[in-house]
Design an enzyme around this catalytic site. Sequence first.
Site, PDB file in Angstrom:
ATOM      1  N   PRO A 141       9.946   2.783  -4.060  1.00 20.75           N
ATOM      2  CG  PRO A 141       9.841   5.093  -4.455  1.00 20.75           C
ATOM      3  CD  PRO A 141       9.455   3.769  -5.047  1.00 20.75           C
ATOM      4  CB  CYS A 142       8.441   0.992   0.634  1.00 24.63           C
ATOM      5  SG  CYS A 142       9.848  -0.089   0.779  1.00 24.63           S
TER       6      CYS A 142
END
Lengths: 181, 181
Positions: free
Chosen positions: A135-136
């Site tokens: 989850p950047c």
Amino acid sequence: MRLFCEKLASPLGELILLTDEAGTVRALDFANYETRMQRLLALHYGRPLVQPAHTASQAQGALEAYFAGDIRALDMIETANAGRMFQRAVWQKLREIPAGSTISYATLAQRVGRPRASRAVGAANGSNPIAIIVPCHRVISASGALCGYSGGVGRKAWLIAHERRCLMPLGEKADQMEAAL
Amino acid sequence: MRLFCEKLASPLGELILLTDEAGTVRALDFANYETRMQRLLALHYGRPLVQPAHTASQAQGALEAYFAGDIRALDMIETANAGRMFQRAVWQKLREIPAGSTISYATLAQRVGRPRASRAVGAANGSNPIAIIVPCHRVISASGALCGYSGGVGRKAWLIAHERRCLMPLGEKADQMEAAL
DNA sequence: TCAATCATGTCCGAAAACCGCGAGCGGCGC
DNA sequence: GCGCCGCTCGCGGTTTTCGGACATGATTGA
């Protein structure tokens, strides 16, 4: 290297998902950024043989659950990636950020042990081959600005809002909706 | 990528032989040039897992036969290699050079369809990961000079002489030995 | 006869560019 | 004063680019 490709619909547009022979996710990106994915793929795996998957992967189901509201479904998905040591350290720490929360690039830099490498963290984030699952999008500027996102900042905002929405208990959710009116 | 490693003695010193799970030869080099082999290995296969072989490979037997005088034994060995298209073309043509004969870099360049790439052929030769079996030692200068060899020019000379010696019928061999005296 | 020149594909090392940042500073409006 | 905005600069890791160097040989000109 052999990879299996499947496409799936989502509220953010079509996604392309690549898994290896063990079903582990190797890449996930938005269909309209396919050239980016190709570039990363070539960089990390040479020229892998990509063929259409004949059965739906577990990851696909988890992604559908995520978009349907079960935001913790992402945590179950197995992922693997090539890349430099620093990048892998960053990507690994990304997965430890709980859904629904955000942290700053500087904080993430501290967590990988390079307090001053916040900008390098940004670069590593930008070359994350597995969108959404790694989850950047949960990393934002220290000032609260969203900064950038490989799939477009609009999608980053949607993902953060989606996770906050689904995390929130029903009562607050109603309040939130009222406030929005 | 998993590779199996075995060491064997030869008249030219110890050799290191690497085969894959199918028994196909992936690398062969002189033990005192191990760093070179490591470099090529990393270049072509990333960081493969190398473990000692528990049984002797077919290739090992063929190599022993070769050194014992059966120079055609090399032709039976299965090989495979990564690398650029041009290099693989060169390495493939190398195997078609009959034992006991030599050709020039320019001739080899013609055979791969790039008549003016003789110098590039030299470079490709120099990065051949499978010594002896892929007989880069059979390529010499158009002027007859041996030029270079990754294992040292002395070994190149020995290999050429060995093959000529073993190819030659008994009568000529006697003449040759007389002439040498 | 001999030296200088150029063609060819790949790898290596150094250097530069690139970037999804953030702290610090000065200016501005209140 | 005080807070916000915008600019500048330095940060660190990766990627790209570029200039050589090579296991040569045909050609050219002195």
